[in-house]
Design an enzyme around this catalytic site. Structure first.
Site, PDB file in Angstrom:
ATOM      1  N   HIS A  35      35.231  43.929   9.040  1.00 55.38           N
ATOM      2  CA  HIS A  35      35.216  43.552   7.543  1.00 55.38           C
ATOM      3  C   HIS A  35      33.659  43.330   7.199  1.00 55.38           C
ATOM      4  O   HIS A  35      32.890  42.910   7.621  1.00 55.38           O
ATOM      5  CB  HIS A  35      35.881  42.327   7.203  1.00 55.38           C
ATOM      6  CG  HIS A  35      35.868  41.957   5.601  1.00 55.38           C
ATOM      7  ND1 HIS A  35      34.930  41.856   4.805  1.00 55.38           N
ATOM      8  CD2 HIS A  35      36.924  41.884   5.071  1.00 55.38           C
ATOM      9  CE1 HIS A  35      35.457  41.502   3.583  1.00 55.38           C
ATOM     10  NE2 HIS A  35      36.832  41.278   3.604  1.00 55.38           N
ATOM     11  N   ILE A  61      50.170  51.399  -6.938  1.00 52.37           N
ATOM     12  CA  ILE A  61      51.059  50.542  -7.774  1.00 52.37           C
ATOM     13  C   ILE A  61      50.512  50.210  -9.053  1.00 52.37           C
ATOM     14  O   ILE A  61      49.384  49.609  -9.323  1.00 52.37           O
ATOM     15  CB  ILE A  61      51.589  49.282  -7.056  1.00 52.37           C
ATOM     16  CG1 ILE A  61      52.099  49.556  -5.704  1.00 52.37           C
ATOM     17  CG2 ILE A  61      52.870  48.714  -8.037  1.00 52.37           C
ATOM     18  CD1 ILE A  61      53.406  50.443  -5.255  1.00 52.37           C
ATOM     19  N   ASP A 120      41.341  51.875  -3.674  1.00 49.10           N
ATOM     20  CA  ASP A 120      40.431  51.657  -4.620  1.00 49.10           C
ATOM     21  C   ASP A 120      38.856  51.966  -3.850  1.00 49.10           C
ATOM     22  O   ASP A 120      38.119  51.206  -3.815  1.00 49.10           O
ATOM     23  CB  ASP A 120      40.359  50.090  -5.338  1.00 49.10           C
ATOM     24  CG  ASP A 120      40.265  49.102  -4.174  1.00 49.10           C
ATOM     25  OD1 ASP A 120      40.572  49.469  -2.956  1.00 49.10           O
ATOM     26  OD2 ASP A 120      39.923  48.055  -4.487  1.00 49.10           O
ATOM     27  N   GLU A 130      46.041  40.491   4.998  1.00 48.89           N
ATOM     28  CA  GLU A 130      45.022  40.591   5.983  1.00 48.89           C
ATOM     29  C   GLU A 130      44.915  39.370   6.926  1.00 48.89           C
ATOM     30  O   GLU A 130      44.514  39.859   8.142  1.00 48.89           O
ATOM     31  CB  GLU A 130      43.783  40.497   4.970  1.00 48.89           C
ATOM     32  CG  GLU A 130      42.429  40.504   5.794  1.00 48.89           C
ATOM     33  CD  GLU A 130      41.030  40.707   4.841  1.00 48.89           C
ATOM     34  OE1 GLU A 130      40.805  41.975   4.517  1.00 48.89           O
ATOM     35  OE2 GLU A 130      40.659  39.655   4.128  1.00 48.89           O
TER      36      GLU A 130
HETATM   37  C1  5GW Z   1      46.720  44.237  -8.388  1.00 50.51           C
HETATM   38  C2  5GW Z   1      46.256  42.860  -8.751  1.00 50.51           C
HETATM   39  C3  5GW Z   1      45.389  41.957  -8.007  1.00 50.51           C
HETATM   40  C4  5GW Z   1      45.270  42.656  -6.617  1.00 50.51           C
HETATM   41  C5  5GW Z   1      45.872  43.750  -6.164  1.00 50.51           C
HETATM   42  C6  5GW Z   1      46.497  44.476  -7.096  1.00 50.51           C
HETATM   43  C7  5GW Z   1      47.155  45.874  -6.834  1.00 50.51           C
HETATM   44  C8  5GW Z   1      46.782  46.415  -5.392  1.00 50.51           C
HETATM   45  C9  5GW Z   1      47.934  46.527  -7.378  1.00 50.51           C
HETATM   46  O1  5GW Z   1      48.303  46.312  -8.913  1.00 50.51           O
HETATM   47  N1  5GW Z   1      48.269  47.883  -7.161  1.00 50.51           N
HETATM   48  C10 5GW Z   1      48.068  48.400  -6.065  1.00 50.51           C
HETATM   49  O2  5GW Z   1      48.653  49.603  -5.546  1.00 50.51           O
HETATM   50  N2  5GW Z   1      47.405  47.391  -5.187  1.00 50.51           N
HETATM   51  C11 5GW Z   1      47.144  48.181  -3.719  1.00 50.51           C
HETATM   52  O3  5GW Z   1      46.703  47.217  -2.822  1.00 50.51           O
HETATM   53  C12 5GW Z   1      46.195  49.157  -3.705  1.00 50.51           C
HETATM   54  O4  5GW Z   1      46.512  49.898  -2.662  1.00 50.51           O
HETATM   55  C13 5GW Z   1      44.922  48.368  -3.582  1.00 50.51           C
HETATM   56  O5  5GW Z   1      43.698  48.891  -2.720  1.00 50.51           O
HETATM   57  C14 5GW Z   1      45.481  47.186  -2.295  1.00 50.51           C
HETATM   58  C15 5GW Z   1      44.819  45.827  -1.937  1.00 50.51           C
HETATM   59  O6  5GW Z   1      44.385  45.409  -3.534  1.00 50.51           O
HETATM   60  P1  5GW Z   1      42.721  45.471  -3.829  1.00 50.51           P
HETATM   61  O7  5GW Z   1      42.286  46.771  -3.502  1.00 50.51           O
HETATM   62  O8  5GW Z   1      42.875  45.144  -5.273  1.00 50.51           O
HETATM   63  O9  5GW Z   1      42.324  44.206  -2.951  1.00 50.51           O
HETATM   64  P2  5GW Z   1      40.832  44.090  -2.635  1.00 50.51           P
HETATM   65  O10 5GW Z   1      40.650  42.991  -1.581  1.00 50.51           O
HETATM   66  O11 5GW Z   1      40.157  45.417  -2.101  1.00 50.51           O
HETATM   67  O12 5GW Z   1      39.923  43.904  -4.005  1.00 50.51           O
HETATM   68 MN    MN Z   2      40.345  47.231  -2.178  1.00 56.16          MN
END
Ligand code: 5GW
Ligand code: MN
Length: 356
Positions: free
Chosen positions: A236, A126, A216, A306
């Site tokens: 985790h 997204i 990511d 989570e």
């Molecule tokens: C945007 C801002 C903060 C946190 C997440 C987002 C975000 C997450 C986004 O803008 N767009 C998006 O597609 N995601 C989805 O949620 C992705 O698949 C992402 O891998 C997943 C989880 O967010 P992450 O990876 O940023 O969380 P962490 O805990 O791995 O850093």
């Molecule tokens: Mn992530």
């Protein structure tokens, strides 16, 4: 003569009779498939739709008699010399924990190939997170379920930004357009709802297992059918050694995700879980309803989806657990027990990538 007349009559209606024969044939064919008397792999989709009938029909048992492994060459499992003694490889409810050295890819492939397993991978990209797709898909083609049918379900608000990656035979990218949310917490939590909707609408007819992951990330070593089971979660990387009191579970009893300090098995990562389509539907449907209930009660769980995943897997024990080999973050270094880093977080510039 009477018989002559009759034949004449029939001849006049030859078109009707022809259609009738075709209809009878189609009916016969579908009856056999439906009642499970005939097993055609290419029709397994229809058969599995009517699996109850297939199972009730005793001749299905005869089909099972044909399933066996070929003669194989591999080193003998040794009761007196277990491959891993440095880590837990089995939960108290007899779910294996998947570490390098504990499984034979050859044996597992023989078993899963016979079932012609199809795997769906759900990926949310997204807003700016579409930038992760290219490396993710390229490395997945090298390491993820190599040799199997794979559907990459990319859920995105920017279908035009999905890169064109060359895929091996039997594998495809399926772009599913979804809306984005203003808050990142909602983007993350809405994944549960979207997966449950598409599981019901689409995945159930297309794949056998669903794997749900963060985007990511990149693959850097083998991730195959050893992960597949009815329902699985992943340890985790930040908490696999920790004590349950220290886990970042939701601790407020008003939340649906609440876990008391004297409860909990493991801390599961929100970025890698899965199972059969049925089990993933149950899990994501349950979590999305819990998230809605929390919202109605004016509370949001500390780690969002989570936290709810952890609550679900406490009360619905997973049938397999993946070690942190399957979700590593290089910020954690490389401990001795970690023989492989199969799926690794891609460093991101938080200010640049998020909520733009
Ligand atoms: C945007 C801002 C903060 C946190 C997440 C987002 C975000 C997450 C986004 O803008 N767009 C998006 O597609 N995601 C989805 O949620 C992705 O698949 C992402 O891998 C997943 C989880 O967010 P992450 O990876 O940023 O969380 P962490 O805990 O791995 O850093
Ligand atoms: Mn992530």
């Amino acid at each position: 003569m009477c018989a002559d007349k009759w034949i004449n009559e029939l001849w006049k209606r030859k078109h009707h009779i022809f259609i009738l024969i075709i209809l009878l044939f189609v009916f016969w064919l579908s009856w056999h498939t439906y009642s499970g008397r005939m097993w055609i792999p290419s029709l397994s989709f229809y058969c599995s739709l009517n699996f109850d009938h297939v199972r009730k029909d005793g001749s299905y048992l005869d089909h099972l008699l044909e399933i066996r492994l070929p003669r194989m060459n591999y080193s003998q499992p040794n009761i007196m010399n277990p491959p891993r003694t440095d880590v837990l490889v089995m939960t108290p409810w007899f779910a294996p924990i998947i570490w390098d050295g504990t499984f034979s890819t050859d044996i597992l492939n023989q078993q899963f190939k016979q079932r012609d397993v199809r795997v769906g991978l759900t990926l949310f990209a997204i807003k700016k997170y579409v930038v992760f797709l290219q490396l993710f898909l390229e490395t997945a083609e090298k390491f993820f379920m190599v040799g199997y049918k794979v559907n990459y379900y990319v859920l995105t608000d920017r279908p035009e930004a999905v890169p064109n990656v060359t895929l091996k035979e039997g594998r495809s990218v399926v772009v599913l357009k979804t809306q984005s949310n203003a808050r990142w917490q909602d983007i993350s939590m809405r994944r549960m709802e979207m997966i449950s909707l598409f599981a019901k609408k689409q995945f159930i007819g297309e794949v056998d297992y669903i794997v749900c992951v963060d985007v990511d990330m990149k693959f850097s070593d083998h991730v195959g059918v050893e992960i597949l089971s009815d329902v699985f979660g992943t340890l985790h990387p930040g908490f696999y050694k920790g004590q349950r009191q220290r886990f970042t579970y939701e601790r407020r009893s008003e939340s649906q995700a609440y876990i008391a300090s004297d409860e909990g098995d493991f801390y599961y990562a929100g970025g890698f879980f899965g199972g059969t389509v049925e089990e993933v539907y149950k899990l994501t449907n349950h979590c999305s309803h819990a998230i809605l209930t929390d919202k109605a009660n004016g509370i949001e769980a500390i780690w969002h989806d989570e936290s709810h995943l952890n609550k679900y897997l406490l009360t619905h024990k997973p049938t397999k657990i993946l070690s942190p080999e399957y979700l590593w973050d290089n910020n954690m270094g490389v401990p001795e027990i970690l023989k492989k880093r199969r799926f690794v977080a891609v460093p991101k510039n938080h200010n640049q990538i998020r909520n733009k």
